[in-house]
Design a protein around this motif. Structure first.
Motif, PDB file in Angstrom:
ATOM      1  N   THR A   6      -4.640   3.662  -5.272  1.00 44.80           N
ATOM      2  CA  THR A   6      -5.287   4.964  -5.494  1.00 44.80           C
ATOM      3  C   THR A   6      -4.630   5.692  -6.651  1.00 44.80           C
ATOM      4  OG1 THR A   6      -5.878   5.139  -3.148  1.00 44.80           O
ATOM      5  CG2 THR A   6      -5.851   7.180  -4.427  1.00 44.80           C
ATOM      6  N   ALA A   7      -3.303   5.626  -6.700  1.00 41.10           N
ATOM      7  CA  ALA A   7      -2.580   6.279  -7.800  1.00 41.10           C
ATOM      8  C   ALA A   7      -2.902   5.611  -9.136  1.00 41.10           C
ATOM      9  CB  ALA A   7      -1.076   6.226  -7.526  1.00 41.10           C
ATOM     10  N   LEU A   8      -2.961   4.282  -9.165  1.00 38.83           N
ATOM     11  CA  LEU A   8      -3.284   3.580 -10.413  1.00 38.83           C
ATOM     12  C   LEU A   8      -4.706   3.892 -10.865  1.00 38.83           C
ATOM     13  CD1 LEU A   8      -1.675   0.060  -9.796  1.00 38.83           C
ATOM     14  CD2 LEU A   8      -0.836   1.881 -11.289  1.00 38.83           C
ATOM     15  N   VAL A   9      -5.645   3.909  -9.928  1.00 39.87           N
ATOM     16  CA  VAL A   9      -7.039   4.232 -10.276  1.00 39.87           C
ATOM     17  C   VAL A   9      -7.128   5.651 -10.819  1.00 39.87           C
ATOM     18  CG1 VAL A   9      -9.340   4.635  -9.335  1.00 39.87           C
ATOM     19  CG2 VAL A   9      -8.078   2.567  -8.702  1.00 39.87           C
ATOM     20  N   GLY A  10      -6.413   6.577 -10.159  1.00 43.44           N
ATOM     21  CA  GLY A  10      -6.420   7.953 -10.641  1.00 43.44           C
ATOM     22  C   GLY A  10      -5.874   8.069 -12.054  1.00 43.44           C
ATOM     23  N   GLY A  11      -4.770   7.347 -12.323  1.00 44.48           N
ATOM     24  CA  GLY A  11      -4.196   7.375 -13.666  1.00 44.48           C
ATOM     25  C   GLY A  11      -5.147   6.813 -14.702  1.00 44.48           C
ATOM     26  N   LEU A  12      -5.875   5.743 -14.356  1.00 44.12           N
ATOM     27  CA  LEU A  12      -6.839   5.168 -15.288  1.00 44.12           C
ATOM     28  C   LEU A  12      -7.986   6.127 -15.572  1.00 44.12           C
ATOM     29  CD1 LEU A  12      -7.141   1.427 -14.158  1.00 44.12           C
ATOM     30  CD2 LEU A  12      -6.306   2.265 -16.361  1.00 44.12           C
ATOM     31  N   LEU A  13      -8.524   6.704 -14.526  1.00 40.22           N
ATOM     32  CA  LEU A  13      -9.669   7.600 -14.698  1.00 40.22           C
ATOM     33  C   LEU A  13      -9.306   8.840 -15.508  1.00 40.22           C
ATOM     34  CD1 LEU A  13     -11.320   7.392 -11.155  1.00 40.22           C
ATOM     35  CD2 LEU A  13     -12.059   6.286 -13.274  1.00 40.22           C
ATOM     36  N   LEU A  14      -8.069   9.298 -15.365  1.00 34.41           N
ATOM     37  CA  LEU A  14      -7.630  10.489 -16.094  1.00 34.41           C
ATOM     38  C   LEU A  14      -7.073  10.143 -17.472  1.00 34.41           C
ATOM     39  CD1 LEU A  14      -5.845  12.417 -13.187  1.00 34.41           C
ATOM     40  CD2 LEU A  14      -8.072  12.932 -14.211  1.00 34.41           C
ATOM     41  N   GLY A  15      -6.961   8.838 -17.772  1.00 34.39           N
ATOM     42  CA  GLY A  15      -6.378   8.434 -19.043  1.00 34.39           C
ATOM     43  C   GLY A  15      -4.916   8.785 -19.146  1.00 34.39           C
TER      44      GLY A  15
END
Length: 434
Positions: free
Chosen positions: A96-105
């Motif tokens: 979830t943290a990795l996906v969030g970081g990707l989506l936020l750039g």
């Protein structure tokens, strides 16, 4: 629900618990296949340095060297199902943290490494613990069948279904692929919630336990060292794992044009697929072979089959010959894994299973990077074919050691222990009728 037949209730509960464990294993390994394909792609989107991209795989696999022994010790101290559930939850949070970081750039390379390290650590604790639960949910006479089902499921989900699915999802977006992996681990968590009963090992009272993890780990290592036959099989598995890693590290150079075999990349993919198909077939056949041939012949034939994996490209460049020996090598691996692990589960005391599994994971998984490193150096200095010849010689030594071991009186005594009823112990709590 009430019943006058407690044995029928226990059988139903065991069947449901094994089914839930099986489903959780499938979900976990499918997610593993997706995530392990996607993490390097995420790294490639952040850097064009090959070394930095490879750092993601290093971070994801390093925990096998660091935490295998502590994972085994912890599995013998806590409820094993709860530990696997906790690791599934940790992986969901990490993804979830990795996906969030990707989506936020806003995902730095260091953050990706940290996520890969957390995911790898959770995998070590979960995988080391999972196989120790099987003796708790199936009767002894169905142990090999249960191990065969889980081993085959791991191969299919992790090697066949997971990576292609990960590739399709990554095409839709790297965040989508990682998110799908998180859903897989969440499904594992749900599946294990269906299981009932306690999954603590039958350890002695607290007064008899080692005072700390270091003493726990030392006790486990001493136990493995005292069991000469199991120790020999463990070392044989470690050498075979190093040879497998050596084959994996250099077969692409040998197989794909302009290499001697002259395969296209797609044909090379089919060659690797033969290894997985063989593994699934071997795992499925292992219980039948053991019943009909006995463990002596089954273990010897399995190691001989694995030796063909290295011997094929050492002796020939024909794609048909190498594909056949690759299939047989995978089949030998599947047969060995199921037969050896089920024998281990029948003779190793329940209170020691976690630590034995930890030592086993450390030696086998820990030998693979060493095998890959040795193969790379040898191929660079002497040529790729030297790697296959060297691996073949090592496998023949292991085969002779296996043959000598299974013909010994000590192995007959070990089989007698496997056939004997388990020693009386505090039973694992089962679900009761409503």
């Amino acid at each position: 629900m009430r019943t006058d037949n407690p044995q029928a209730v226990a059988s139903t509960v065991r069947g449901r618990n094994f089914g839930a464990l099986w489903a959780g294993t499938a979900a976990t390994n499918l997610a593993d296949g997706v995530v392990k394909l996607t993490l390097p792609l995420v790294a490639l989107s952040l850097t064009d340095s090959p070394a930095l991209v490879a750092g993601t795989t290093l971070a994801n696999t390093l925990p096998w060297l660091l935490f295998s022994l502590p994972a085994g010790a912890l599995a013998d101290r806590v409820d094993r199902r709860h530990l696997i559930m906790l690791m599934a939850a940790v992986r969901v949070v990490a993804l979830t943290a990795l996906v969030g970081g990707l989506l936020l750039g806003a995902l730095p390379l260091a953050g990706l490494y940290a996520g890969a390290l957390v995911l790898g650590t959770a995998e070590v604790f979960a995988d080391t613990t999972r196989m120790t639960i099987i003796p708790m949910v199936v009767p002894r006479n169905r142990m090999e069948s249960a191990f065969a089902k889980l081993t085959a499921t791991e191969s299919v989900a992790n090697e066949f279904a997971g990576p292609p699915l990960g590739g399709l999802l990554a095409a839709a977006g790297l965040a989508v692929a990682l998110g799908a992996g998180g859903l897989g681990y969440a499904a594992t968590l749900v599946a294990l919630m269906v299981m009932t009963g306690s999954y603590r090992s039958n350890r002695p009272p607290d007064t008899a336990r080692p005072a700390n993890f270091r003493a726990d780990i030392a006790e486990g290592v001493r136990y493995v060292w005292r069991e000469r036959i199991l120790r020999t099989f463990l070392l044989a598995s470690s050498v075979a794992a190093a040879c497998w890693a050596a084959w994996t590290a250099v077969i692409v150079v040998y197989a794909v044009a302009p290499g001697p075999m002259g395969l296209s990349p797609s044909a090379y993919g089919l060659l690797l697929g033969a290894l997985g198909v063989g593994g699934v077939a071997g795992a499925a056949a292992a219980p039948v072979l053991t019943r009909r041939l006995g463990r002596k012949i089954t273990l010897t034939v399995a190691m001989a089959g694995f030796a063909l994996l290295l011997a094929g490209p050492a002796l020939a460049t024909s794609p048909a010959v190498v594909a056949a020996t690759t299939f047989l090598g995978g089949a030998g691996t599947g047969v060995w894994n199921v037969t050896y692990v089920s024998l281990r589960a029948l003779v190793v005391p329940d209170e020691m299973l976690g630590r034995y599994s930890g030592v086993s994971r450390l030696t086998s998984w820990g030998s693979m990077p060493l095998g890959a490193l040795a193969a790379g150096v040898a191929a660079e200095l002497f040529g790729v074919r030297v790697v296959f010849w060297g691996g073949t010689i090592l496998c023949l030594v292991v085969l002779l050691t296996t043959l000598r071991t299974v013909m010994s009186a000590e192995f007959r005594h070990l089989e007698a222990r496997a056939a004997a009823p388990p020693a009386p112990a505090t039973p694992h709590a089962e679900a009761t009728s409503d």
